[in-house]
Design a protein around this motif. Structure first.
Motif, PDB file in Angstrom:
ATOM      1  N   ARG A 223      -2.941  -0.699   1.882  1.00 33.38           N
ATOM      2  CA  ARG A 223      -3.191  -1.350   3.131  1.00 33.38           C
ATOM      3  C   ARG A 223      -2.712  -2.398   3.195  1.00 33.38           C
ATOM      4  O   ARG A 223      -1.971  -2.941   4.214  1.00 33.38           O
ATOM      5  CB  ARG A 223      -5.212  -1.726   2.869  1.00 33.38           C
ATOM      6  N   SER A 224      -2.493  -3.411   2.043  1.00 34.06           N
ATOM      7  CA  SER A 224      -1.813  -4.589   2.688  1.00 34.06           C
ATOM      8  C   SER A 224      -0.369  -4.688   2.278  1.00 34.06           C
ATOM      9  O   SER A 224       0.494  -5.299   3.016  1.00 34.06           O
ATOM     10  CB  SER A 224      -2.124  -4.906   1.035  1.00 34.06           C
ATOM     11  N   ARG A 225       0.254  -2.864   1.741  1.00 32.10           N
ATOM     12  CA  ARG A 225       1.985  -2.957   1.889  1.00 32.10           C
ATOM     13  C   ARG A 225       2.096  -2.611   3.756  1.00 32.10           C
ATOM     14  O   ARG A 225       3.604  -2.860   4.082  1.00 32.10           O
ATOM     15  CB  ARG A 225       2.543  -1.951   1.176  1.00 32.10           C
ATOM     16  N   SER A 226       1.298  -1.748   3.663  1.00 39.08           N
ATOM     17  CA  SER A 226       0.791  -1.111   5.914  1.00 39.08           C
ATOM     18  C   SER A 226       0.584  -2.267   6.588  1.00 39.08           C
ATOM     19  O   SER A 226       2.197  -2.491   7.775  1.00 39.08           O
ATOM     20  CB  SER A 226       0.030  -0.563   5.493  1.00 39.08           C
ATOM     21  N   ARG A 227       0.048  -2.960   6.587  1.00 42.27           N
ATOM     22  CA  ARG A 227       0.177  -4.393   7.514  1.00 42.27           C
ATOM     23  C   ARG A 227       1.281  -5.329   7.173  1.00 42.27           C
ATOM     24  O   ARG A 227       1.792  -5.587   8.223  1.00 42.27           O
ATOM     25  CB  ARG A 227      -1.523  -5.288   6.951  1.00 42.27           C
ATOM     26  N   SER A 228       2.242  -4.931   5.853  1.00 44.47           N
ATOM     27  CA  SER A 228       3.282  -5.931   5.585  1.00 44.47           C
ATOM     28  C   SER A 228       4.210  -5.278   6.392  1.00 44.47           C
ATOM     29  O   SER A 228       4.849  -6.791   7.256  1.00 44.47           O
ATOM     30  CB  SER A 228       3.657  -6.411   4.691  1.00 44.47           C
ATOM     31  N   ARG A 229       4.760  -3.937   6.859  1.00 46.04           N
ATOM     32  CA  ARG A 229       5.910  -3.128   7.602  1.00 46.04           C
ATOM     33  C   ARG A 229       5.297  -3.407   8.815  1.00 46.04           C
ATOM     34  O   ARG A 229       6.110  -3.397  10.032  1.00 46.04           O
ATOM     35  CB  ARG A 229       5.530  -1.832   6.914  1.00 46.04           C
ATOM     36  N   ASP A 230       4.157  -3.276   9.707  1.00 47.45           N
ATOM     37  CA  ASP A 230       3.718  -3.286  10.488  1.00 47.45           C
ATOM     38  C   ASP A 230       4.382  -5.012  10.890  1.00 47.45           C
ATOM     39  O   ASP A 230       4.819  -5.602  12.486  1.00 47.45           O
ATOM     40  CB  ASP A 230       1.885  -3.341  10.824  1.00 47.45           C
ATOM     41  N   ARG A 231       4.099  -5.741  10.349  1.00 42.46           N
ATOM     42  CA  ARG A 231       4.388  -7.318  10.985  1.00 42.46           C
ATOM     43  C   ARG A 231       5.872  -7.187  11.042  1.00 42.46           C
ATOM     44  O   ARG A 231       6.491  -7.928  12.065  1.00 42.46           O
ATOM     45  CB  ARG A 231       3.798  -8.046   9.817  1.00 42.46           C
TER      46      ARG A 231
END
Length: 234
Positions: A223-231
């Motif tokens: 989840r943390s990596r996914s939120r990072s990519r979205d940003r």
């Protein structure tokens, strides 16, 4: 010194000397007054001049005093003799009383020794009678024991023993004892198996808990990596 001019009392406390010339008296006084004689005497000599009347008076007084002293000494000696006779008589009475007491003590000692001898003789006879009765009772008991009681068994008859020395005596278990031992053994195995299963279950539960925690951490990381990519896309 004139003839018969020297006089001294019996206790030698006063002495009178008559000289023919006055010069001799003066010379003698100067030589003797204040001196010690004999040397062991603690007092000093006192030398004085005297008249003939004083000498006569002193002699008379001294003679009467000496008579009184002699009478007193005679009375004292008689009293001493009487006292000594009384003491001797009392001493003889005490000795006779002690002798009578010793005679009584010897008689009492002889009576006590006779009584003790009689008592010891009676006790000895009683012991002999008691010993004789005890021997008779023991002989009867031994005869009865030999006729009725079987011979005593030895350890070799009662137990088994090892061939190695020192020997160890042992007995095999009975069937009942074997059954009890087997039951106890099965119970111990059952308890041991239950403890093993419980430990195994706890270990599995601990592994499942750790596995769930690892999965949870991996999901959080995704989840943390996914939120990072979205940003970054934005």
């Amino acid at each position: 010194m004139v003839e018969d001019g020297f006089w001294i009392d019996k206790i030698k406390s006063h002495c009178f000397v008559t000289y023919e010339a006055e010069e001799d008296a003066i010379t003698t006084r100067e030589a003797l007054h204040g001196t010690k004689w004999p040397s062991s005497n603690p007092k000093n000599l006192i030398v004085e001049y005297a008249q003939q009347s004083e000498i006569d008076r002193q002699k008379g007084i001294t003679d009467r005093t000496e008579v009184k002293v002699e009478e007193k000494q005679g009375m004292v000696s008689r009293e001493r003799r009487d006292s000594q006779r009384d003491r001797d008589r009392e001493r003889r009475e005490r000795e006779r009383e002690r002798e009578r007491g010793r005679d009584r003590d010897r008689d009492q000692d002889r009576m006590k020794r006779r009584e003790r001898s009689t008592s010891r003789e009676n006790k000895r006879r009683e012991r002999e009678r008691g010993d004789k009765q005890q021997r008779e009772v023991k002989s009867k008991y031994y005869r009865r024991s030999r006729t009725r009681e079987p011979p005593a068994k030895l350890l070799d008859d009662l137990f088994r023993k090892t061939k190695a020395t020192p020997c160890i005596y042992w007995l095999p278990l009975t069937q009942q004892e074997i059954a009890v031992k087997e039951k106890e053994r099965l119970e111990r195995n059952k308890q041991r198996e239950e403890r093993r299963k419980k430990i195994e279950q706890e270990r599995q539960e601990e592994e499942e808990r750790r596995e769930k925690e690892r999965q949870k951490r991996r999901q959080e990381q995704r989840r943390s990596r996914s939120r990072s990519r979205d940003r970054r896309r934005r």
